[in-house]
Scaffold this motif. Structure first.
Motif, PDB file in Angstrom:
ATOM      1  N   LEU A  86       0.811  -1.212   0.000  1.00 13.78           N
ATOM      2  CA  LEU A  86       0.000   0.000   0.000  1.00 13.78           C
ATOM      3  C   LEU A  86       0.849   1.269   0.000  1.00 13.78           C
ATOM      4  N   LYS A  87       2.130   1.093  -0.292  1.00 17.22           N
ATOM      5  CA  LYS A  87       3.035   2.217  -0.548  1.00 17.22           C
ATOM      6  C   LYS A  87       3.308   3.110   0.664  1.00 17.22           C
ATOM      7  N   ALA A  88       3.128   2.601   1.870  1.00 17.72           N
ATOM      8  CA  ALA A  88       3.532   3.384   3.043  1.00 17.72           C
ATOM      9  C   ALA A  88       5.058   3.285   3.140  1.00 17.72           C
ATOM     10  N   ASP A  89       5.733   4.429   3.373  1.00 12.34           N
ATOM     11  CA  ASP A  89       7.180   4.335   3.499  1.00 12.34           C
ATOM     12  C   ASP A  89       7.699   4.990   4.774  1.00 12.34           C
ATOM     13  N   GLU A  90       6.803   5.092   5.761  1.00 15.70           N
ATOM     14  CA  GLU A  90       7.178   5.631   7.065  1.00 15.70           C
ATOM     15  C   GLU A  90       6.228   5.026   8.104  1.00 15.70           C
ATOM     16  N   VAL A  91       6.784   4.639   9.257  1.00 10.58           N
ATOM     17  CA  VAL A  91       5.967   4.000  10.297  1.00 10.58           C
ATOM     18  C   VAL A  91       6.007   4.850  11.565  1.00 10.58           C
ATOM     19  N   TYR A  92       4.826   5.093  12.144  1.00 11.41           N
ATOM     20  CA  TYR A  92       4.720   5.811  13.421  1.00 11.41           C
ATOM     21  C   TYR A  92       4.093   4.884  14.456  1.00 11.41           C
ATOM     22  N   VAL A  93       4.795   4.680  15.571  1.00 13.08           N
ATOM     23  CA  VAL A  93       4.189   3.963  16.701  1.00 13.08           C
ATOM     24  C   VAL A  93       3.817   5.028  17.721  1.00 13.08           C
ATOM     25  N   ILE A  94       2.507   5.143  18.012  1.00 13.99           N
ATOM     26  CA  ILE A  94       2.048   6.222  18.897  1.00 13.99           C
ATOM     27  C   ILE A  94       1.250   5.655  20.069  1.00 13.99           C
ATOM     28  N   GLY A  95       1.920   5.546  21.204  1.00 15.28           N
ATOM     29  CA  GLY A  95       1.221   5.175  22.436  1.00 15.28           C
ATOM     30  C   GLY A  95       0.611   6.434  23.041  1.00 15.28           C
ATOM     31  N   HIS A  96       0.011   6.290  24.208  1.00 18.33           N
ATOM     32  CA  HIS A  96      -0.540   7.486  24.869  1.00 18.33           C
ATOM     33  C   HIS A  96      -0.468   7.327  26.374  1.00 18.33           C
ATOM     34  N   TYR A  97      -0.406   8.478  27.051  1.00 17.03           N
ATOM     35  CA  TYR A  97      -0.386   8.464  28.509  1.00 17.03           C
ATOM     36  C   TYR A  97      -1.742   7.975  29.015  1.00 17.03           C
ATOM     37  N   ASP A  98      -1.791   7.473  30.247  1.00 21.24           N
ATOM     38  CA  ASP A  98      -3.025   7.009  30.876  1.00 21.24           C
ATOM     39  C   ASP A  98      -3.667   5.874  30.065  1.00 21.24           C
ATOM     40  N   CYS A  99      -2.833   4.977  29.537  1.00 21.61           N
ATOM     41  CA  CYS A  99      -3.342   3.882  28.700  1.00 21.61           C
ATOM     42  C   CYS A  99      -3.895   2.747  29.562  1.00 21.61           C
ATOM     43  N   GLY A 100      -5.063   2.255  29.166  1.00 16.55           N
ATOM     44  CA  GLY A 100      -5.694   1.154  29.895  1.00 16.55           C
ATOM     45  C   GLY A 100      -4.815  -0.087  29.979  1.00 16.55           C
ATOM     46  N   MET A 101      -3.967  -0.288  28.958  1.00 12.61           N
ATOM     47  CA  MET A 101      -3.132  -1.485  28.948  1.00 12.61           C
ATOM     48  C   MET A 101      -2.047  -1.439  30.017  1.00 12.61           C
ATOM     49  N   SER A 102      -1.772  -0.236  30.540  1.00 17.85           N
ATOM     50  CA  SER A 102      -0.742  -0.169  31.577  1.00 17.85           C
ATOM     51  C   SER A 102      -1.321  -0.581  32.925  1.00 17.85           C
ATOM     52  N   ALA A 103      -2.647  -0.713  32.977  1.00 23.73           N
ATOM     53  CA  ALA A 103      -3.280  -1.040  34.258  1.00 23.73           C
ATOM     54  C   ALA A 103      -3.861  -2.454  34.287  1.00 23.73           C
ATOM     55  N   ILE A 104      -3.652  -3.210  33.223  1.00 25.79           N
ATOM     56  CA  ILE A 104      -4.235  -4.558  33.169  1.00 25.79           C
ATOM     57  C   ILE A 104      -3.559  -5.472  34.178  1.00 25.79           C
ATOM     58  N   GLU A 105      -4.384  -6.128  34.985  1.00 27.49           N
ATOM     59  CA  GLU A 105      -3.875  -7.154  35.903  1.00 27.49           C
ATOM     60  C   GLU A 105      -4.346  -8.485  35.346  1.00 27.49           C
ATOM     61  N   PRO A 106      -3.453  -9.267  34.736  1.00 19.51           N
ATOM     62  CA  PRO A 106      -3.892 -10.491  34.063  1.00 19.51           C
ATOM     63  C   PRO A 106      -4.668 -11.447  34.971  1.00 19.51           C
ATOM     64  N   GLU A 107      -4.214 -11.593  36.217  1.00 21.00           N
ATOM     65  CA  GLU A 107      -4.900 -12.527  37.116  1.00 21.00           C
ATOM     66  C   GLU A 107      -6.341 -12.080  37.358  1.00 21.00           C
ATOM     67  N   GLN A 108      -6.517 -10.760  37.545  1.00 24.63           N
ATOM     68  CA  GLN A 108      -7.874 -10.234  37.764  1.00 24.63           C
ATOM     69  C   GLN A 108      -8.750 -10.435  36.529  1.00 24.63           C
ATOM     70  N   MET A 109      -8.144 -10.251  35.349  1.00 18.37           N
ATOM     71  CA  MET A 109      -8.920 -10.387  34.117  1.00 18.37           C
ATOM     72  C   MET A 109      -9.354 -11.838  33.930  1.00 18.37           C
ATOM     73  N   ILE A 110      -8.480 -12.771  34.282  1.00 19.32           N
ATOM     74  CA  ILE A 110      -8.848 -14.186  34.197  1.00 19.32           C
ATOM     75  C   ILE A 110      -9.980 -14.474  35.191  1.00 19.32           C
ATOM     76  N   GLY A 111      -9.920 -13.839  36.365  1.00 15.67           N
ATOM     77  CA  GLY A 111     -10.999 -13.960  37.349  1.00 15.67           C
ATOM     78  C   GLY A 111     -12.328 -13.498  36.770  1.00 15.67           C
ATOM     79  N   LYS A 112     -12.293 -12.407  36.009  1.00 12.56           N
ATOM     80  CA  LYS A 112     -13.518 -11.882  35.384  1.00 12.56           C
ATOM     81  C   LYS A 112     -14.051 -12.846  34.326  1.00 12.56           C
ATOM     82  N   MET A 113     -13.131 -13.520  33.630  1.00 19.69           N
ATOM     83  CA  MET A 113     -13.561 -14.508  32.626  1.00 19.69           C
ATOM     84  C   MET A 113     -14.351 -15.627  33.309  1.00 19.69           C
ATOM     85  N   VAL A 114     -13.836 -16.082  34.440  1.00 22.56           N
ATOM     86  CA  VAL A 114     -14.501 -17.163  35.174  1.00 22.56           C
ATOM     87  C   VAL A 114     -15.861 -16.688  35.684  1.00 22.56           C
TER      88      VAL A 114
END
Ligand SMILES: [Zn+2]
Length: 189
Positions: A86-114
């Motif tokens: 698709l002819k892109a010739d530049e890549v930008y990785v853009i995270g952000h402050y206050d991201c939900g992924m920085s607060a994920i607790e895997p054990e708690q999330m597995i608890g929610k699945m159960v």
């Protein structure tokens, strides 16, 4: 209540009254850029506006936390398709402050699945088949570290062509302000 019917009703009138006309463009990004960013709701309109991107300008790949979690997963494949097809010739990785992924607790999330009906035996089976569920679900502590890690994976990916700068940035999800972490033009292969 599901939003499906509401969306279908709106869509019918959107198409009928040709409200798509201002958005007509091609599949090739005019600015030859592919952006990997987070699925955060605050960035849906803010990120393109804050970067002066309009429909047709850019390819946007989204994942929770703007992470390339596997060098041969769908995110990396999307970036490679953007570059080669698709002819892109530049890549930008853009995270952000206050991201939900920085607060994920895997054990708690597995608890929610159960709690929501996923059988505990299934969780055990997944773990016994060699998938480390906790590691798979784990987020990151610091967004800058995470962005630089994804930049590193893309920059050094064995299938990336030379001469494609990969930049790392972090956005303020309130103001859209970008902080530059890594300038790909200075680290070009
Ligand atoms: Zn996020």
């Amino acid at each position: 209540m599901s939003s499906l019917q509401e969306i279908l009703n709106f869509n019918e009138s959107f198409v009928k009254f040709k409200q798509y006309e201002p958005f007509i463009t091609s599949k090739f990004p005019d600015k030859k850029i592919v952006i990997l960013t987070c699925m955060d709701t605050r960035l849906v309109e803010l990120l393109p506006k804050a970067m002066n991107m309009r429909n047709g300008d850019v390819k946007i790949v989204k994942s929770a936390g703007a992470q390339v979690s596997h060098p041969f997963g769908a995110v990396m494949r999307s970036i490679l398709v953007a570059v080669y097809e698709l002819k892109a010739d530049e890549v930008y990785v853009i995270g952000h402050y206050d991201c939900g992924m920085s607060a994920i607790e895997p054990e708690q999330m597995i608890g929610k699945m159960v709690e929501r009906g996923v059988n505990k035996d299934i969780i055990n089976i997944v773990n016994y088949t060699g998938i480390d569920l906790v590691e798979w679900l784990r987020g990151f502590g610091d967004v800058s570290t995470s962005v630089l890690k994804s930049v590193d994976i893309i920059r050094n990916h064995p299938l990336m062509p030379t001469g494609v700068p990969v930049h790392g940035l972090v956005m303020d999800p309130g103001t859209g302000k970008l902080d530059l972490l890594s300038n790909g033009n200075e680290n070009i292969k």
